[in-house]
Scaffold this motif. Structure first.
Motif, PDB file in Angstrom:
ATOM      1  N   LYS A  21       0.823  -1.221   0.000  1.00 48.40           N
ATOM      2  CA  LYS A  21       0.000   0.000   0.000  1.00 48.40           C
ATOM      3  C   LYS A  21       0.858   1.274   0.000  1.00 48.40           C
ATOM      4  CE  LYS A  21      -4.034  -2.183   2.102  1.00 48.40           C
ATOM      5  NZ  LYS A  21      -3.811  -3.435   1.499  1.00 48.40           N
ATOM      6  N   LEU A  22       1.889   1.239  -0.839  1.00 46.16           N
ATOM      7  CA  LEU A  22       2.800   2.363  -0.993  1.00 46.16           C
ATOM      8  C   LEU A  22       2.627   2.998  -2.363  1.00 46.16           C
ATOM      9  CD1 LEU A  22       5.955   0.629   0.490  1.00 46.16           C
ATOM     10  CD2 LEU A  22       4.612   2.418   1.579  1.00 46.16           C
ATOM     11  N   ILE A  23       3.075   4.223  -2.486  1.00 42.82           N
ATOM     12  CA  ILE A  23       2.981   4.987  -3.727  1.00 42.82           C
ATOM     13  C   ILE A  23       4.390   5.164  -4.292  1.00 42.82           C
ATOM     14  CG2 ILE A  23       2.370   7.223  -4.730  1.00 42.82           C
ATOM     15  CD1 ILE A  23       0.507   7.530  -2.190  1.00 42.82           C
ATOM     16  N   LEU A  24       4.527   4.971  -5.586  1.00 41.78           N
ATOM     17  CA  LEU A  24       5.784   5.261  -6.255  1.00 41.78           C
ATOM     18  C   LEU A  24       5.806   6.748  -6.574  1.00 41.78           C
ATOM     19  CD1 LEU A  24       8.431   4.337  -7.569  1.00 41.78           C
ATOM     20  CD2 LEU A  24       7.129   3.896  -9.659  1.00 41.78           C
ATOM     21  N   GLU A  25       6.653   7.491  -5.882  1.00 43.00           N
ATOM     22  CA  GLU A  25       6.736   8.938  -6.101  1.00 43.00           C
ATOM     23  C   GLU A  25       7.620   9.271  -7.297  1.00 43.00           C
ATOM     24  OE1 GLU A  25       5.329  11.636  -4.848  1.00 43.00           O
ATOM     25  OE2 GLU A  25       4.155  10.630  -3.333  1.00 43.00           O
TER      26      GLU A  25
END
Length: 156
Positions: A21-25
């Motif tokens: 549940k992470l975002i690739l910035e």
């Protein structure tokens, strides 16, 4: 060549991030001096910590070893974009309404090429920023295509 590498790395890292549940910035593959660096910037609501970065780094490293999309040696770095993360897309601006930001411009607007203030709105590809001028609050509207760089800014 760097674009092809980044495309392959993105395919490898996205399932890992989705599961956690992470975002690739951001992704970057750069040469600095004699060394190559593959940098992955990740985030989530509330921010990420060192443990999260370590887990992603270990899992991605395994995938990179299996697939081997990068010739030669490189350093893998997985980190948070930090408190002053860059705003690179219109979506980044929309996600950071009411945050303090810093922008530098390609051209002067109202006599200035830099602004720091509260991002009040981003619509029709125009950023509206409230900023302090002497002892008053002023507002400036900046077209997205006139912004050279933008980032969140820590208020002191």
């Amino acid at each position: 060549m760097a674009e092809a590498i980044l495309t392959e790395v993105k395919k490898l890292v996205e399932p890992i991030l989705s599961e956690r549940k992470l975002i690739l910035e951001d992704l970057e593959y750069v040469k600095e001096g004699k060394d190559n660096f593959l940098r992955i910037y990740i985030d989530k609501v509330g921010g990420v910590d060192l443990t999260e970065c370590s887990i992603v780094s270990e899992r991605l490293s395994e995938k990179l070893d299996e697939q081997d999309p990068i010739e030669g040696t490189y350093f893998l770095e997985v980190s948070s974009p930090g408190a002053e993360k860059p705003l690179k897309t219109p979506e980044d601006f929309k996600a950071n309404i009411d945050q303090n930001i810093y922008v530098s411009l390609y051209v002067h607007i109202d006599g200035e090429k830099e602004y720091e203030g509260i991002l009040k709105d981003f619509s029709n590809n125009v950023a509206t920023i409230d900023y302090k001028f002497k002892h008053r609050i002023k507002q400036v509207q900046i077209p997205y295509d006139k912004i050279a760089q933008a980032r969140l800014a820590v208020m002191l």
